[in-house]
Design a protein around this motif. Structure first.
Motif, PDB file in Angstrom:
ATOM      1  N   TYR A  99       1.827   3.557  -2.816  1.00  0.00           N
ATOM      2  CA  TYR A  99       0.696   3.794  -1.915  1.00  0.00           C
ATOM      3  C   TYR A  99      -0.553   3.093  -2.428  1.00  0.00           C
ATOM      4  O   TYR A  99      -0.834   3.117  -3.633  1.00  0.00           O
ATOM      5  N   SER A 145      -2.487   8.158   1.745  1.00  0.00           N
ATOM      6  CA  SER A 145      -1.973   7.753   0.432  1.00  0.00           C
ATOM      7  C   SER A 145      -1.015   8.794  -0.151  1.00  0.00           C
ATOM      8  O   SER A 145      -0.871   8.910  -1.364  1.00  0.00           O
ATOM      9  N   ARG A 194      -3.887   8.565  -4.866  1.00  0.00           N
ATOM     10  CA  ARG A 194      -2.612   8.213  -4.230  1.00  0.00           C
ATOM     11  C   ARG A 194      -1.498   9.050  -4.861  1.00  0.00           C
ATOM     12  O   ARG A 194      -1.614   9.522  -5.998  1.00  0.00           O
ATOM     13  N   PRO A 254      -4.620   3.198  -2.804  1.00  0.00           N
ATOM     14  CA  PRO A 254      -5.543   4.328  -2.905  1.00  0.00           C
ATOM     15  C   PRO A 254      -6.463   4.425  -1.695  1.00  0.00           C
ATOM     16  O   PRO A 254      -6.829   3.406  -1.098  1.00  0.00           O
TER      17      PRO A 254
END
Length: 439
Positions: free
Chosen positions: A318, A416, A313, A320
């Protein structure tokens, strides 16, 4: 829980003048809750105990249909993995003046190329990301990722024609990346010269011909033709031609494709992925046979396979997902010169630009040459693209050279965020390939 503490610096140089210095501190945590094949991801920049508990409670509420419950205390055990990239001079220890000097030297080198530059912008970047990861299995781990980068953006004019382009000088290092002046100044000079040479080149008409890819940066071909399709996120939603084909022949027997986040000195390397698993060498295709996928924890549950240390990420905002790191075609045994000398008419690709992947791919050629009667004839003007269906093209690889060359690396954008990656290869040939040029 993924905790991130990152410093970013950007110094802008426009037309030889410094016109902006931006420093950013990014600090926060993301909490990822998995229940079977369901997941919830929440994040916060409040790192107090109360802030983290509130964040976890939000995740619990969003996943309230889950029948699994965790009770009891967790005993954390530090598990450190060896970092593949060492750092000597931390960016924060170097004053802005020295970094501005790098920009001025780079600008001078670009302007010394002997070409007409209508516009020149250069950005200096450095990042220092510290991460800590904890999970309910008792894992505690950490990593530090430092990178340095220059971005050139230029408009060059020659013979009444002009061209705009950008390019990156990237290093997974601290300020020692600029220890050897010739590295970054040569990059700038060659960047400008190449733009001018491209303007003087000959346009290419659409054709279907043999294509020889040079060793090194042409590894982008593998990133786009099959790399994204070998990420378990694509496989799990049946968006990949490789789904359900483990153990089957999916490529030429010349093809062994590897993704390895442990290689020292490469832009896509790290000690751990962003779920805390140590990075590792993953053989995806071996002698044409599909061996496996790049997998994170969630997609591993969906596919019934373990993580491959590929959950990555951009940062704490975000969740992963499975991502490539350093993806490359393994060296073969074929003669580099014969790949060209045995072609009556075809294309020699020295450098690839950006592209899009999936079942169908499209990749721009930044530097290409025409092959005629077994010899490189003339340079072709950029703007033409290579396209096709990935799983079909990799079956047409008929020669792979013995010398593997790496590349400086760049960024890949996906669900991500932006992640640093490297793609490389030995010289390689595809027997016949569609090329989209001028009609």
């Amino acid at each position: 829980m993924f905790i991130e503490d990152k410093d970013e610096l950007n110094i802008k140089c426009s037309e030889d003048s410094i016109n902006g210095i931006t420093t950013v501190r990014i600090k926060g945590a993301g909490i990822y809750v998995l229940c079977g094949e369901k997941s919830v991801y929440v994040y916060t920049n409040d790192l107090s105990s109360r802030g983290l508990i509130d964040c976890a409670e939000r995740a619990s509420e969003l996943l309230n249909s889950c029948s699994e419950r965790f009770t009891g205390n967790i005993s954390f055990s530090m598990q450190k993995a060896e970092t593949p990239n060492s750092f000597e001079i931390f960016p924060s220890s170097v004053g802005h003046g020295k970094k501005i000097r790098i920009l001025r030297e780079t600008s001078l080198a670009a302007r010394s190329a002997g070409e007409t530059i209508r516009q020149l912008n250069i950005d200096y970047f450095d990042t220092d990301q510290r991460v800590e990861i904890y999970n309910s299995e008792g894992l505690r781990t950490e990593d530090r990722r430092i990178t340095s980068r220059l971005r050139l953006q230029a408009t060059v004019e020659t013979d009444g024609r002009s061209k705009y382009e950008w390019g990156d000088f990237t290093r997974p290092q601290g300020f020692e990346a600029f220890r050897i002046e010739n590295d970054y100044t040569s990059f700038a000079e060659e960047f400008i010269k190449d733009m001018a040479e491209d303007l003087r080149a000959v346009p290419l008409k659409s054709c279907i011909v043999p294509v020889v890819f040079e060793a090194g940066p042409c590894g982008t071909f593998w990133h786009e033709t099959c790399g994204h399709q070998l990420e378990a996120s694509a496989v799990s939603r049946n968006a990949s031609d490789f789904a359900g084909k483990v153990g089957q022949v999916v490529a030429s027997e010349k093809v062994t494709l590897i993704d390895d986040g442990t290689i020292s000195g490469l832009y896509g390397s790290a000690a751990i992925d962003d779920e805390g698993f140590p990075t590792r060498k993953n053989v995806l295709i071996e002698n044409g046979v599909l061996k496996g996928y790049l997998c994170d924890r969630l997609c591993g549950r969906r596919l019934g396979i373990p993580s491959t240390g590929s959950g990555r990420r951009q940062g704490y905002t975000y969740a992963p997902v499975p991502r490539m790191s350093n993806t490359y075609l393994a060296a073969g045994n074929d003669d580099d010169e014969e790949m060209i000398s045995s072609v009556d008419e075809g294309l020699f690709v020295k450098r690839l630009g950006g592209g899009t992947g999936g079942r169908e791919f499209s990749i721009a050629v930044s530097e290409g040459y025409w092959i005629k009667n077994g010899k490189i004839s003339h340079r072709l003007r950029s703007g033409f693209v290579l396209n096709g269906r990935g799983i079909d093209m990799i079956k047409k690889v008929d020669m792979v050279g013995s010398t593997l060359k790496t590349d400086s690396g760049g960024f890949c954008g996906a669900d991500s965020g932006l992640c640093p990656v490297t793609s490389f290869q030995p010289r390689m040939r595809i027997s016949l390939m569609p090329v989209g040029g001028e009609d």
